[in-house]
Structure formats: structure tokens, C-alpha cells
Design a protein around this motif. Structure first.
Motif: not given
Length: 122
Positions: A35-36, A38, A40, A58-61, A94, A97
Motif C-alpha cells: 500500500k504505497r 492511496d 484519496v 496519491e503516491n504514499d512513498d 513522488k 496526485k
């Protein structure tokens, strides 16, 4: 009269919260793998007889570029899978979104599920 007002107020509050969050249910989202990414926000809009889904991912990492695939499954009013999009690749850099938009091709569709598959890091 006061003891009745408190439970009634609590019941109304819970009902309003349930209605408020009904458009963004987690049952409409499935993330496979790490789960990297999300989701939103996601919502559906009726366009004529077709259902359109709009989702923001969205990029969580925040250290890396994330490559993954997603698919949207379309269901009828009885919860039966009618159609699914092909798996579509997407890349999120990175701190970025992206928005995905998909429209069902069948008028009988009344619900959807967004599936995101994120590969494990090596």
C-alpha cells in the motif's frame, strides 16, 4: 423529555455521517500488494444512462516513482459483475496526485469497484 433527546440526537448524528460518507466507501476500493498508493477520493456520477467514476490517487512513498496498474469493475443493482476495464498502467512521481476517470459501457451498471495492484519493492 431530556433523556429522549440525547439518544435521538446521537441517532441523527450517526445517520448524517453515514449519508455523508456513502459516496466514498472503502468497499468500492481494493489495493493489491504493497500500500504505497492511496486513493484519496473517489465518487461516481450518472451521465445519462452510464455511470462515470472519478478517483484521485496519491503516491504514499515520497521517495520514489511508483508504477502500478488499475482496473474498474462494474456491477449491476444486484451486485453482479457485468463488465471490467482492462488493466491500465499508470505512474505517479513522488509528491504527485493523479486523477483517473472511467465510464461504464453498459447502462445497467449501478455500482463500481476500483482495484489497484502495486508491485512489491525489490
Amino acid at each position: 423529555m431530556l433523556p429522549i433527546k440525547a439518544p435521538l440526537f446521537a441517532l441523527c448524528t450517526v445517520a448524517l455521517l453515514a449519508i455523508s460518507f456513502s459516496g466514498c466507501s472503502s468497499k468500492n476500493v481494493s489495493i493489491i500488494g504493497e500500500k504505497r498508493i492511496d486513493i484519496v477520493e473517489h465518487r461516481s456520477i450518472q451521465e445519462g444512462s452510464l455511470l462515470k467514476v472519478i478517483a484521485e490517487l496519491e503516491n504514499d512513498d515520497f521517495d520514489e516513482v511508483e508504477g502500478f496498474v488499475y482496473q474498474v469493475e462494474w456491477y449491476d443493482k444486484n451486485g453482479i459483475l457485468i463488465e471490467a476495464t482492462s488493466w491500465k498502467p499508470i505512474t505517479i512521481h513522488k509528491n504527485q496526485k493523479v486523477q483517473i476517470v472511467e465510464t461504464s459501457g453498459i447502462p445497467a451498471v449501478s455500482n463500481y469497484k476500483i482495484i489497484v495492484s502495486v508491485p512489491e519493492k525489490k
